[in-house]
Design a protein around this motif. Structure first.
Motif, PDB file in Angstrom:
ATOM      1  N   LEU A  84      32.837  36.845  32.571  1.00 63.06           N
ATOM      2  CA  LEU A  84      32.735  37.825  33.661  1.00 63.06           C
ATOM      3  C   LEU A  84      33.841  38.869  33.555  1.00 63.06           C
ATOM      4  O   LEU A  84      33.605  40.069  33.773  1.00 63.06           O
ATOM      5  CB  LEU A  84      32.806  37.115  35.018  1.00 63.06           C
ATOM      6  CG  LEU A  84      32.741  38.036  36.240  1.00 63.06           C
ATOM      7  CD1 LEU A  84      31.421  38.792  36.292  1.00 63.06           C
ATOM      8  CD2 LEU A  84      32.943  37.233  37.528  1.00 63.06           C
ATOM      9  N   ALA A  85      35.056  38.421  33.185  1.00 62.38           N
ATOM     10  CA  ALA A  85      36.185  39.346  33.059  1.00 62.38           C
ATOM     11  C   ALA A  85      35.905  40.433  32.026  1.00 62.38           C
ATOM     12  O   ALA A  85      36.073  41.627  32.298  1.00 62.38           O
ATOM     13  CB  ALA A  85      37.449  38.579  32.696  1.00 62.38           C
ATOM     14  N   ILE A  89      35.326  44.482  32.782  1.00 61.24           N
ATOM     15  CA  ILE A  89      36.280  45.416  32.179  1.00 61.24           C
ATOM     16  C   ILE A  89      35.516  46.517  31.443  1.00 61.24           C
ATOM     17  O   ILE A  89      35.884  47.695  31.479  1.00 61.24           O
ATOM     18  CB  ILE A  89      37.251  44.683  31.227  1.00 61.24           C
ATOM     19  CG1 ILE A  89      38.276  43.866  32.027  1.00 61.24           C
ATOM     20  CG2 ILE A  89      37.974  45.673  30.302  1.00 61.24           C
ATOM     21  CD1 ILE A  89      39.152  42.959  31.197  1.00 61.24           C
ATOM     22  N   LEU A  90      34.408  46.136  30.781  1.00 58.98           N
ATOM     23  CA  LEU A  90      33.589  47.108  30.049  1.00 58.98           C
ATOM     24  C   LEU A  90      32.725  47.962  30.973  1.00 58.98           C
ATOM     25  O   LEU A  90      32.366  49.091  30.640  1.00 58.98           O
ATOM     26  CB  LEU A  90      32.701  46.380  29.033  1.00 58.98           C
ATOM     27  CG  LEU A  90      33.427  45.665  27.893  1.00 58.98           C
ATOM     28  CD1 LEU A  90      32.445  44.861  27.060  1.00 58.98           C
ATOM     29  CD2 LEU A  90      34.161  46.674  27.006  1.00 58.98           C
ATOM     30  N   GLY A  91      32.376  47.441  32.118  1.00 56.71           N
ATOM     31  CA  GLY A  91      31.550  48.196  33.062  1.00 56.71           C
ATOM     32  C   GLY A  91      31.450  47.462  34.385  1.00 56.71           C
ATOM     33  O   GLY A  91      31.239  46.257  34.417  1.00 56.71           O
ATOM     34  N   SER A  92      31.631  48.197  35.509  1.00 55.66           N
ATOM     35  CA  SER A  92      31.642  47.553  36.824  1.00 55.66           C
ATOM     36  C   SER A  92      30.268  46.985  37.186  1.00 55.66           C
ATOM     37  O   SER A  92      29.240  47.433  36.681  1.00 55.66           O
ATOM     38  CB  SER A  92      32.093  48.543  37.896  1.00 55.66           C
ATOM     39  OG  SER A  92      31.175  49.612  37.984  1.00 55.66           O
ATOM     40  N   ILE A  93      30.274  45.978  38.067  1.00 52.52           N
ATOM     41  CA  ILE A  93      29.042  45.340  38.534  1.00 52.52           C
ATOM     42  C   ILE A  93      28.964  45.470  40.050  1.00 52.52           C
ATOM     43  O   ILE A  93      29.920  45.142  40.762  1.00 52.52           O
ATOM     44  CB  ILE A  93      29.012  43.840  38.155  1.00 52.52           C
ATOM     45  CG1 ILE A  93      28.775  43.668  36.655  1.00 52.52           C
ATOM     46  CG2 ILE A  93      27.914  43.106  38.926  1.00 52.52           C
ATOM     47  CD1 ILE A  93      28.735  42.227  36.202  1.00 52.52           C
ATOM     48  N   ASP A  94      27.836  45.982  40.544  1.00 53.96           N
ATOM     49  CA  ASP A  94      27.578  45.999  41.982  1.00 53.96           C
ATOM     50  C   ASP A  94      26.969  44.654  42.374  1.00 53.96           C
ATOM     51  O   ASP A  94      26.019  44.189  41.757  1.00 53.96           O
ATOM     52  CB  ASP A  94      26.621  47.141  42.350  1.00 53.96           C
ATOM     53  CG  ASP A  94      27.277  48.509  42.166  1.00 53.96           C
ATOM     54  OD1 ASP A  94      28.451  48.641  42.555  1.00 53.96           O
ATOM     55  OD2 ASP A  94      26.624  49.414  41.623  1.00 53.96           O
ATOM     56  N   LYS A 288      34.329  47.023  48.414  1.00 53.27           N
ATOM     57  CA  LYS A 288      33.402  46.029  48.953  1.00 53.27           C
ATOM     58  C   LYS A 288      32.161  45.903  48.071  1.00 53.27           C
ATOM     59  O   LYS A 288      31.527  46.889  47.721  1.00 53.27           O
ATOM     60  CB  LYS A 288      32.998  46.414  50.373  1.00 53.27           C
ATOM     61  CG  LYS A 288      32.239  45.322  51.098  1.00 53.27           C
ATOM     62  CD  LYS A 288      31.987  45.704  52.554  1.00 53.27           C
ATOM     63  CE  LYS A 288      31.256  44.571  53.277  1.00 53.27           C
ATOM     64  NZ  LYS A 288      30.953  44.925  54.672  1.00 53.27           N
ATOM     65  N   LEU A 289      31.840  44.671  47.726  1.00 52.72           N
ATOM     66  CA  LEU A 289      30.649  44.330  46.941  1.00 52.72           C
ATOM     67  C   LEU A 289      30.595  45.026  45.582  1.00 52.72           C
ATOM     68  O   LEU A 289      29.536  45.419  45.114  1.00 52.72           O
ATOM     69  CB  LEU A 289      29.372  44.630  47.753  1.00 52.72           C
ATOM     70  CG  LEU A 289      29.164  43.748  48.987  1.00 52.72           C
ATOM     71  CD1 LEU A 289      27.864  44.099  49.685  1.00 52.72           C
ATOM     72  CD2 LEU A 289      29.185  42.268  48.633  1.00 52.72           C
ATOM     73  N   ARG A 290      31.755  45.164  44.945  1.00 51.25           N
ATOM     74  CA  ARG A 290      31.792  45.693  43.580  1.00 51.25           C
ATOM     75  C   ARG A 290      32.932  45.034  42.815  1.00 51.25           C
ATOM     76  O   ARG A 290      34.024  44.833  43.348  1.00 51.25           O
ATOM     77  CB  ARG A 290      31.967  47.212  43.585  1.00 51.25           C
ATOM     78  CG  ARG A 290      32.269  47.774  42.200  1.00 51.25           C
ATOM     79  CD  ARG A 290      32.260  49.274  42.167  1.00 51.25           C
ATOM     80  NE  ARG A 290      30.902  49.791  42.165  1.00 51.25           N
ATOM     81  CZ  ARG A 290      30.587  51.037  41.779  1.00 51.25           C
ATOM     82  NH1 ARG A 290      31.520  51.868  41.381  1.00 51.25           N
ATOM     83  NH2 ARG A 290      29.346  51.448  41.793  1.00 51.25           N
ATOM     84  N   LEU A 291      32.659  44.689  41.563  1.00 49.29           N
ATOM     85  CA  LEU A 291      33.692  44.154  40.676  1.00 49.29           C
ATOM     86  C   LEU A 291      33.955  45.165  39.568  1.00 49.29           C
ATOM     87  O   LEU A 291      33.015  45.599  38.891  1.00 49.29           O
ATOM     88  CB  LEU A 291      33.240  42.818  40.068  1.00 49.29           C
ATOM     89  CG  LEU A 291      33.260  41.598  41.002  1.00 49.29           C
ATOM     90  CD1 LEU A 291      32.524  40.427  40.370  1.00 49.29           C
ATOM     91  CD2 LEU A 291      34.691  41.197  41.342  1.00 49.29           C
ATOM     92  N   GLY A 292      35.230  45.544  39.403  1.00 54.57           N
ATOM     93  CA  GLY A 292      35.592  46.539  38.400  1.00 54.57           C
ATOM     94  C   GLY A 292      36.618  46.026  37.416  1.00 54.57           C
ATOM     95  O   GLY A 292      36.934  44.824  37.382  1.00 54.57           O
ATOM     96  N   TRP A 293      37.187  46.947  36.613  1.00 55.85           N
ATOM     97  CA  TRP A 293      38.071  46.542  35.521  1.00 55.85           C
ATOM     98  C   TRP A 293      39.359  45.880  36.019  1.00 55.85           C
ATOM     99  O   TRP A 293      39.898  44.991  35.355  1.00 55.85           O
ATOM    100  CB  TRP A 293      38.394  47.745  34.631  1.00 55.85           C
ATOM    101  CG  TRP A 293      39.162  48.849  35.291  1.00 55.85           C
ATOM    102  CD1 TRP A 293      38.652  49.925  35.953  1.00 55.85           C
ATOM    103  CD2 TRP A 293      40.593  48.988  35.351  1.00 55.85           C
ATOM    104  NE1 TRP A 293      39.660  50.720  36.430  1.00 55.85           N
ATOM    105  CE2 TRP A 293      40.865  50.182  36.061  1.00 55.85           C
ATOM    106  CE3 TRP A 293      41.658  48.232  34.869  1.00 55.85           C
ATOM    107  CZ2 TRP A 293      42.158  50.629  36.310  1.00 55.85           C
ATOM    108  CZ3 TRP A 293      42.966  48.668  35.101  1.00 55.85           C
ATOM    109  CH2 TRP A 293      43.193  49.859  35.814  1.00 55.85           C
ATOM    110  N   ARG A 294      39.855  46.287  37.201  1.00 57.66           N
ATOM    111  CA  ARG A 294      41.073  45.653  37.731  1.00 57.66           C
ATOM    112  C   ARG A 294      40.819  44.169  38.034  1.00 57.66           C
ATOM    113  O   ARG A 294      41.672  43.315  37.754  1.00 57.66           O
ATOM    114  CB  ARG A 294      41.527  46.371  39.010  1.00 57.66           C
ATOM    115  CG  ARG A 294      42.039  47.791  38.777  1.00 57.66           C
ATOM    116  CD  ARG A 294      42.512  48.410  40.084  1.00 57.66           C
ATOM    117  NE  ARG A 294      42.905  49.796  39.908  1.00 57.66           N
ATOM    118  CZ  ARG A 294      42.057  50.824  39.976  1.00 57.66           C
ATOM    119  NH1 ARG A 294      40.769  50.606  40.221  1.00 57.66           N
ATOM    120  NH2 ARG A 294      42.488  52.071  39.806  1.00 57.66           N
TER     121      ARG A 294
END
Length: 312
Positions: A84-85, A89-94, A288-294
């Protein structure tokens, strides 16, 4: 030199076998006109978790239960801390709402169910395995009845049904690849553990678990390269649920799984619970409700910290 070659050859066969099995499974599902959500949560989940299942059953039957347990616990940690990491890191997931209403709570229930069964007596016996498999079945029934009836098809070019002979061929090759890969991987892992004085648990929680998570990692990276969101947070959480309830459940029905190395109970299982819980605040903070590179960097840091303290 021989043991690393066995491990490498085993990993290659597991990747190829998992890929062939996945192709055959999707083709079969399309031929039978099974809805996409069924494919995603049953056939695809089983295909991507097949390496863990084959390795765990083989290791338990061969008298190496710590490889079976370390493989699943390590795979669950690797799926979130590594797969998942790298993906986010390569592209955010909503993240969909179903994450905090269904997926994450069920993953935590499955994790605590496993914890409760193994922490106090150090063994998962047959009736506990049956409970885990029944819980998985009820979860899948719930998904089919109450989740959205369809999912967005992000890779339609992959939806070409195969001729029946090719489907059967891929099923056969996939099964052989997974069986042969598990044989080589376990032989190499046990040999390396003996040669270097490293416990089976350490080998299982690092090399073997990463190896059996490679299909998910490869699929995630390919999805990002293709600019597709085919691999979502829900899919990886679904894989973790399947690993706990199906892989350990089915393995323990066949033969009891007993903890040999106490490090699994004093260290590894708490890392698995911790990184599983960590996903919830990361989903809501800072966006909120998004995972990004950080968030990906945080997960990678946690994963490498876990590996560092585990091999010390």
């Amino acid at each position: 030199m021989q043991n690393p070659l066995f491990i490498l050859a085993g990993l290659v066969l597991l990747i190829l076998g998992g890929n062939w099995l996945l192709k055959a499974a999707v083709a079969l599902s399309l031929k039978l006109n099974i809805p996409k959500i069924v494919i995603g949560m049953t056939v695809v989940s089983f295909a991507t978790s097949a390496p863990e299942l084959i390795v765990s059953i083989k290791a338990a039957l061969d008298g190496f239960p710590d490889l079976a347990l370390g493989n699943v616990v390590g795979s669950n940690i690797a799926n979130l801390g590594l797969v998942l990491a790298v993906t986010i890191i390569l592209g955010s997931i909503d993240v969909n709402k179903s994450f905090y209403t269904t997926d994450w709570p069920v993953m935590m229930i499955a994790s605590f169910l496993f914890f409760g069964f193994i922490y106090f007596d150090g063994v998962i016996v047959q009736y506990e395995g049956i409970i885990m498999v029944v819980f998985l079945f009820l979860f899948l029934v719930y998904l089919l009845r109450f989740q959205k009836p369809a999912v967005v098809d992000e890779l339609p070019e992959d939806d070409v049904p195969l001729p029946l002979y090719k489907t059967v061929l891929f099923l056969g090759l996939g099964g052989l690849g997974l069986w042969g890969g598990s044989e080589l991987l376990i032989k190499g892992a046990v040999g390396m553990a003996s040669a270097y004085g490293v416990s089976e648990r350490i080998i299982g929680i690092t090399i073997v678990s990463i190896g059996t998570s490679i299909p998910e990692l490869a699929a995630s990276i390919i999805a990002i390269i293709k600019k597709e969101k085919a691999i979502s947070l829900g899919n990886l959480i679904g894989s973790n649920i399947f690993n706990l309830l199906a892989v350990l459940g089915i393995t323990s029905i066949i033969t009891p799984i007993k903890v040999m190395d106490e490090g699994l109970l004093s260290n590894d299982i708490f890392w698995m619970l911790g990184i599983s819980f960590l996903i919830l605040p990361l989903v809501f903070l800072p966006n909120k409700l998004r995972l990004g590179w950080r968030d990906g960097l945080v997960l990678l840091a946690v994963y490498f910290t876990f590996v560092y303290f585990t091999i010390q």
